[in-house]
Scaffold this motif. Structure first.
Motif, short mmCIF file in Angstrom:
data_model
loop_
_atom_site.label_atom_id
_atom_site.label_comp_id
_atom_site.label_asym_id
_atom_site.label_seq_id
_atom_site.Cartn_x
_atom_site.Cartn_y
_atom_site.Cartn_z
N LYS A 62 0.82 -1.21 0.00
CA LYS A 62 0.00 0.00 0.00
C LYS A 62 0.85 1.26 0.00
CE LYS A 62 -3.81 -2.37 2.35
NZ LYS A 62 -3.16 -3.68 2.21
N THR A 63 2.17 1.11 0.25
CA THR A 63 3.04 2.28 0.23
C THR A 63 3.49 2.61 -1.19
OG1 THR A 63 5.06 0.98 0.56
CG2 THR A 63 3.89 1.72 2.52
N ARG A 64 3.45 1.63 -2.05
CA ARG A 64 3.94 1.82 -3.42
C ARG A 64 2.82 2.18 -4.39
NH1 ARG A 64 6.96 -2.90 -6.86
NH2 ARG A 64 6.54 -2.10 -8.93
N LEU A 235 10.22 10.42 -4.94
CA LEU A 235 10.95 9.81 -3.83
C LEU A 235 12.23 10.57 -3.55
CD1 LEU A 235 10.65 5.96 -4.48
CD2 LEU A 235 9.68 7.25 -2.57
N SER A 236 12.94 10.95 -4.61
CA SER A 236 14.20 11.67 -4.46
C SER A 236 14.01 12.97 -3.68
CB SER A 236 14.78 11.97 -5.84
OG SER A 236 15.99 12.69 -5.73
N LYS A 237 12.95 13.70 -3.99
CA LYS A 237 12.68 14.95 -3.29
C LYS A 237 12.42 14.71 -1.80
CE LYS A 237 10.81 17.57 -7.19
NZ LYS A 237 9.58 18.17 -7.78
N LYS A 238 11.68 13.63 -1.50
CA LYS A 238 11.37 13.32 -0.11
C LYS A 238 12.63 12.93 0.66
CE LYS A 238 6.66 11.78 -1.13
NZ LYS A 238 5.75 10.59 -1.24
N VAL A 239 13.52 12.18 -0.01
CA VAL A 239 14.77 11.76 0.62
C VAL A 239 15.63 12.99 0.96
CG1 VAL A 239 16.96 10.55 0.25
CG2 VAL A 239 14.81 9.47 -0.44
N LYS A 240 15.75 13.89 0.00
CA LYS A 240 16.58 15.09 0.20
C LYS A 240 16.01 15.99 1.28
CE LYS A 240 17.98 14.94 -4.64
NZ LYS A 240 17.89 15.60 -5.97
N LYS A 241 14.68 16.10 1.31
CA LYS A 241 14.04 16.92 2.34
C LYS A 241 14.31 16.35 3.72
CE LYS A 241 9.58 18.94 3.64
NZ LYS A 241 8.14 19.05 3.32
N LEU A 271 19.74 2.37 -1.16
CA LEU A 271 20.70 1.49 -0.48
C LEU A 271 20.28 0.04 -0.39
CD1 LEU A 271 21.74 3.75 2.53
CD2 LEU A 271 23.26 2.94 0.71
N ARG A 272 19.00 -0.24 -0.58
CA ARG A 272 18.51 -1.61 -0.39
C ARG A 272 19.26 -2.56 -1.31
NH1 ARG A 272 13.01 -3.31 0.25
NH2 ARG A 272 13.01 -5.53 0.78
N PRO A 273 19.86 -3.63 -0.79
CA PRO A 273 20.58 -4.58 -1.64
C PRO A 273 19.67 -5.12 -2.75
CG PRO A 273 21.05 -5.03 0.66
CD PRO A 273 19.97 -3.99 0.64
N ILE A 274 20.17 -5.09 -3.98
CA ILE A 274 19.37 -5.53 -5.12
C ILE A 274 18.87 -6.96 -4.93
CG2 ILE A 274 19.49 -6.06 -7.60
CD1 ILE A 274 21.41 -3.68 -7.87
N SER A 275 19.69 -7.80 -4.33
CA SER A 275 19.31 -9.21 -4.15
C SER A 275 18.11 -9.38 -3.23
CB SER A 275 20.49 -10.01 -3.59
OG SER A 275 20.88 -9.50 -2.32
N LYS A 281 6.62 -6.69 -4.40
CA LYS A 281 6.35 -6.56 -2.97
C LYS A 281 7.31 -5.57 -2.31
CE LYS A 281 4.75 -11.36 -2.53
NZ LYS A 281 4.93 -12.64 -1.81
N VAL A 282 7.67 -4.53 -3.04
CA VAL A 282 8.66 -3.58 -2.53
C VAL A 282 8.01 -2.54 -1.64
CG1 VAL A 282 10.38 -1.86 -3.14
CG2 VAL A 282 10.10 -3.90 -4.55
N LYS A 283 8.50 -2.43 -0.41
CA LYS A 283 8.05 -1.38 0.49
C LYS A 283 9.11 -0.30 0.54
CE LYS A 283 5.11 -4.29 3.42
NZ LYS A 283 3.87 -3.68 2.91
N ILE A 284 8.68 0.93 0.45
CA ILE A 284 9.61 2.05 0.39
C ILE A 284 9.82 2.62 1.78
CG2 ILE A 284 10.09 4.27 -0.67
CD1 ILE A 284 9.91 1.96 -2.64
N ASP A 285 11.06 2.56 2.27
CA ASP A 285 11.43 3.14 3.56
C ASP A 285 12.41 4.27 3.30
OD1 ASP A 285 12.44 3.78 6.06
OD2 ASP A 285 12.52 1.71 6.77
N ILE A 286 11.89 5.48 3.23
CA ILE A 286 12.71 6.62 2.84
C ILE A 286 13.87 6.86 3.79
CG2 ILE A 286 12.68 9.15 2.57
CD1 ILE A 286 9.86 8.87 1.47
N GLU A 287 13.63 6.70 5.09
CA GLU A 287 14.67 7.02 6.08
C GLU A 287 15.81 6.02 6.08
OE1 GLU A 287 15.10 8.22 10.79
OE2 GLU A 287 13.15 7.59 10.01
N ASN A 288 15.48 4.72 5.94
CA ASN A 288 16.50 3.69 6.09
C ASN A 288 17.04 3.10 4.79
OD1 ASN A 288 16.43 3.66 9.02
ND2 ASN A 288 14.41 2.72 8.82
#
Length: 320
Positions: A62-64, A235-241, A271-275, A281-288
């Protein structure tokens, strides 16, 4: 006739026992409601809020994904719709491509269509917009494996409005549900899942990259998904903010080097390892899951065996 009260049109989440009602309710009531005031109308409210929420509850991530619906803007539209957007592709129905429920203007049926945002194309191509949409639809179809007998490459919304005619041109694949033969909840869930798989397939095919390393089919999908996440402007804008504009590897700040020219400039790195990327089923965690890096560090971390190893890049900088 008075506007149907909220007591009759209760919240979808509370009373909608099955998904068919998302289709059946508009088909039965839209033309009646369309003759009434648009402002404050309960059915219009359900298109904007309740129907999208009910479909969103089916989605794994639901985040994506974002589900939006529209009965019109300020006035009733001929063909209301409910779209499922992959935010890594688009966050607006005006551009990109996405699965969408498109209701015929005469309310005799509804299509589940893999379609294209038409507003952006109309603005850019003017009179040639329909031709562009048709060509793009053909190109998209060529990238998909599907049963010709099960899906339609042409749709008819029974409307002469500009958007309806362009949605007809932009149809990639569609499945039609006539009002008198709507699918069961189980069948509809299955169709939504299938169209999301088509959506996913197109998303992987439209991200190009080159590499000297041979990858399996699944690894190729993972790399493409990684690049789509990293290149997503929103996403990039949110990360930079959140993280600011100082490189997390070498501590460079572009303002220190370039003055006002370098204000608010930095690059976001996923940073999430590609493997570990799970397809679909990708969940986006902007902070980590992200770091902000200067252009040099960003290029260098992509040359490492593990592009998620930020500490390894820092160690490399210290040693040099």
């Amino acid at each position: 006739m008075p506007t149907i009260s909220r007591s009759k049109f209760q919240s979808t989440i509370d009373v909608m026992s099955n998904l068919e009602n998302i289709l059946q309710e508009p088909l039965e009531n839209y033309q009646i409601e369309k003759s009434k005031s648009f402002a404050g109308n309960a059915l219009a409210h359900k298109f904007r809020h309740d129907y999208p929420a009910a479909i969103e509850n089916l989605l794994i991530d639901k985040t994506r994904y974002k589900v939006i619906g529209s009965p019109g803007k300020g006035n009733w539209t001929d063909c209301p719709w409910i779209a499922i957007l992959d935010t890594l592709i688009t966050e607006t129905a005006q551009k990109g491509y996405y699965p969408v429920f498109l209701f015929k203007s005469d309310m005799t049926g509804v299509y589940l269509s893999l379609n294209q945002g038409v507003t952006d194309v109309i603005e850019n191509y003017k009179r040639e917009a329909k031709s562009v949409l048709k060509l793009r639809a053909e190109d998209f179809r060529a990238k998909l494996n599907y049963n010709d007998a099960e899906y339609s490459t042409e749709i008819n919304l029974e409307s002469k409005t500009i958007n309806a005619r362009h949605y007809q041109a932009g149809n990639i694949l569609a499945k039609y549900y006539p009002k008198d033969n709507l699918p069961t909840e189980t069948a509809l869930k299955k169709d939504i899942k299938t169209f999301l798989e088509f959506y996913e397939a197109l998303a992987y095919s439209d991200t190009s990259f080159s590499s000297h390393i041979e990858q399996s089919h699944f690894e190729t999908k993972q790399i493409r998904l990684h690049w789509r996440i990293e290149r997503n402007t929103s996403l990039s804008k949110k990360v930079k903010k959140l993280k600011g504009y100082t490189c997390e590897a070498c501590n460079m700040n572009f303002v220190d080097k370039y003055g006002s020219l370098g204000e608010q400039y930095i690059e976001a790195h996923h940073l999430r390892p590609i493997s570990e990327l799970e397809i679909g089923k990708v969940k986006i965690d902007i902070e980590n899951d992200f770091a902000v890096l200067c252009s040099n560090c960003h290029s260098m971390i992509h040359r490492m065996d593990d592009p998620s190893d930020l500490e390894g890049l820092r160690d490399c900088i210290k040693k040099s």
